[in-house]
Design an enzyme around this catalytic site. Structure first.
Site, PDB file in Angstrom:
ATOM      1  N   GLU A  64     -62.212  91.397  77.317  1.00 45.66           N
ATOM      2  CA  GLU A  64     -62.404  92.101  78.585  1.00 45.66           C
ATOM      3  C   GLU A  64     -63.863  92.539  78.751  1.00 45.66           C
ATOM      4  O   GLU A  64     -64.150  93.672  79.139  1.00 45.66           O
ATOM      5  CB  GLU A  64     -61.461  93.301  78.691  1.00 45.66           C
ATOM      6  CG  GLU A  64     -60.001  92.918  78.762  1.00 45.66           C
ATOM      7  CD  GLU A  64     -59.090  94.098  79.001  1.00 45.66           C
ATOM      8  OE1 GLU A  64     -58.175  93.987  79.829  1.00 45.66           O
ATOM      9  OE2 GLU A  64     -59.284  95.146  78.357  1.00 45.66           O
TER      10      GLU A  64
ATOM     11  N   GLU B 257     -52.824  89.177  79.363  1.00 39.18           N
ATOM     12  CA  GLU B 257     -52.174  90.465  79.099  1.00 39.18           C
ATOM     13  C   GLU B 257     -51.284  90.805  80.296  1.00 39.18           C
ATOM     14  O   GLU B 257     -51.781  91.265  81.331  1.00 39.18           O
ATOM     15  CB  GLU B 257     -53.198  91.571  78.870  1.00 39.18           C
ATOM     16  CG  GLU B 257     -53.991  91.424  77.591  1.00 39.18           C
ATOM     17  CD  GLU B 257     -54.889  92.626  77.320  1.00 39.18           C
ATOM     18  OE1 GLU B 257     -54.695  93.688  77.954  1.00 39.18           O
ATOM     19  OE2 GLU B 257     -55.788  92.490  76.459  1.00 39.18           O
TER      20      GLU B 257
END
Length: 582
Positions: free
Chosen positions: A158, A234
């Site tokens: 991320e 995710e």
């Protein structure tokens, strides 16, 4: 040897189209005795892949000292998964977020005053290289290209939520490639322009993370990557909890509906999490999105997902299994029987020793003209105790701990005069010093380093100084208290003394089984079972019990030690058969 690749909008395993249905299980959040059970339940739910982060701070707790044994035996975890016929996705980034202490980065990085994290800063990259030189040769034989189960690896994590240093991201890409990692490489980011622009890497598959509205998220991904498979790396089907808030839940029907939509679009998916597990010891992280907001994560990482913290299937498990079966029929596998749960009942604590009496037995003092943070003293987790003499008399003035990380109990001549907390910046304690002076003592708890956002550079303890009024206080004696070795404690019969103290008790187990420790009537502290640090408890909620895996217990006599900061209603605890997450 096998291949995993993509062409157009499809993934291929050995040249056959495959839709990845993966679930996250972090090996470092579950004891090794339970790895196979959790992985088998994942396969029985219709999943074909397991994903795990790799926690650097578990594997290099001290600079140059590596650990890949016990709960850190990543190779064994991957091998068990492969033996069950599961593919494996590994996310070995130096930084993992994961609500894990410091996002998986080792605390010793912060001992270097000019350290810059997650960017093209050569001293940082040298540490990453040394770590990868140990880690990646262990994983390279487990790649699918070598006949193993690992089909893909992540570059950073991320990153678009943190920075846009492309020089750094490409360095991380090459760090994997030059060490023989020849499987599919990917990034994962939020589905927004800024995050994708910051986190994507040329020649690397981009994936996105979200909990809902998949059509919108994948549409944004396709703007940047039109000719590749779509994957949610995710899928947030649950959420984590902080202290001082309620337990997060999400309806199973809602999760099933979003999954059905994704699979119907031909997307691949990784559930974050499939099984959450536990932040044993001092490994919980914290959120700190702004400089004055600090929210530590609780010990449980139940996450309200497909398996609960003790590994039992939830309603969400069966709802998800039904959706997967609709899109991708799979072989029926009988679930392992539920783990035995036992209520061992009440245990009375019979031994006690105060922290002040124990300091010379469990810590070596350090003398310094000013308070030093943990990292400067080579300490990673736990508590740190500072003391000095204030001359007197002094009129009542506020006592400030400047840049406190994270929570401090303040004593004057061994009497508690107040508690200061990082979540209340600028708070002070009014303090008057008598003629002749007084001893000032400050016990600081590291409640978990920030794991996400711009404030991850999070040193612990007293990071600047202590002031009485405008005057900084000097001449400190410091006792690091990582609480990693309690063998020096000497217990005496219980007394009425209520300062921070260790309490000890024994209980008998005829048959070891999973159980839950209820600490009703206790306030805040840490629990050790047979020397294993279960984690923190705190009566502010939402967590009211600690999960005790049966593998920690032994038939016959067992020991419990509690480090309690404030006091209790009675020197008793209860082992119960059901958890209480508020």
């Amino acid at each position: 040897m096998s291949t995993f690749s993509y062409s157009g909008s499809s993934f291929y395993y050995n040249n056959e189209p495959i839709q990845i249905i993966s679930g996250a299980i972090h090996y470092f959040r579950v004891l090794p005795e339970y790895w196979e059970d959790r992985l088998l339940k994942l396969k029985a739910c219709g999943f074909n892949t397991v994903e795990t982060y790799v926690a650097w701070n578990m594997h290099e707790p001290e600079k140059g000292r590596f650990n890949f044994e016990g709960i850190a035996d990543l190779v064994r975890f991957v091998e068990i998964a492969g033996g069950l016929g599961l593919h494996v996705i590994v996310r070995p980034s130096p930084y993992i977020c994961a609500e894990w202490e410091f996002g998986g980065l080792p605390a010793w990085l912060l001992a270097e005053p000019d350290m810059r994290l997650r960017c093209y800063y050569k001293p940082y990259l040298e540490h990453v290289d040394a770590y990868y030189d140990e880690l990646l040769p262990k994983l390279q034989p487990l790649l699918c290209t070598q006949g193993g189960p690992i089909i893909a690896m992540q570059i950073e994590n991320e990153y678009g939520s943190y920075g846009n240093d492309k020089l750094y991201l490409n360095y991380m890409k090459e760090a994997l490639i030059k060490r023989g990692i020849d499987v599919l490489l990917f990034t994962s980011d939020g589905p927004t322009d800024d995050m994708l622009q910051g986190g994507m890497v040329d020649g690397v598959l981009a994936t996105v993370n979200f909990g809902s509205r998949p059509a919108q998220a994948f549409a944004k991904l396709r703007e940047y990557q039109p000719d590749a498979p779509i994957m949610c790396m995710e899928f947030w089907n649950g959420w984590f909890d902080h202290w001082r808030e309620g337990h997060h839940t999400r309806p199973a029907a809602d999760v099933a509906e979003v999954l059905d939509e994704m699979l119907g679009m031909g997307a691949s998916v990784n559930f974050y999490m499939f099984y959450g597990g536990t932040n044993f010891g001092f490994y919980n992280g914290a959120n700190g999105h702004t400089a004055d907001r600090y929210e530590p994560t609780i010990t449980s990482y139940d996450y309200d997902v497909l398996l609960d913290e003790s590994g039992e299937p939830t309603d969400k498990y069966y709802a998800v299994r039904d959706v997967i079966a609709k899109h991708q029929p799979f072989e029926a596998i009988e679930l392992p029987p539920p783990a035995q749960k036992k209520a061992y009942g009440e245990v009375t604590l019979t031994g006690q020793t105060s922290l002040s009496a124990s300091l010379p037995r469990i810590s070596q003092p350090v003398h310094s003209p000013y308070p030093e943070p943990m990292e400067k003293l080579g300490q990673d987790y736990g508590f740190i105790h500072y003391s000095t003499i204030i001359s007197g008399p002094r009129s009542k003035q506020p006592l400030y701990i400047q840049d406190l990380h994270d929570r401090a109990l303040v004593f004057l001549d061994d009497e508690l005069v107040g508690v200061l907390d990082r979540s209340q910046p600028g708070a002070s304690i009014e303090l008057e010093v008598p003629t002749g002076g007084a001893r000032l003592s400050v016990l600081v708890e590291n409640m978990g380093r920030v794991n996400y956002g711009p404030y991850i550079k999070d040193c612990k303890g007293i990071t600047e100084g202590v002031r009485h009024g405008l005057q900084f206080l000097s001449d400190w004696t410091i006792h690091p208290l990582p609480l990693s070795d309690l063998s020096g404690l000497v217990f005496e019969p219980l007394s009425s003394h209520t300062e921070p103290a260790f309490f000890r008790g024994e209980f008998t187990v005829n048959e070891a089984a999973d159980t839950f420790l209820s600490l009703e009537g206790w306030i805040k502290g840490v629990v050790f079972i047979n020397g294993f640090n279960l984690g923190r408890y705190w009566n502010v909620g939402p967590q009211r019990t600690l999960y005790v895996p049966g593998s920690l217990l032994r038939e016959g006599n067992n020991e419990i030690i509690i480090f309690e900061l404030h006091g209790f209603a009675a020197p008793k605890v209860q082992f119960v058969a059901e958890p209480d997450l508020g």
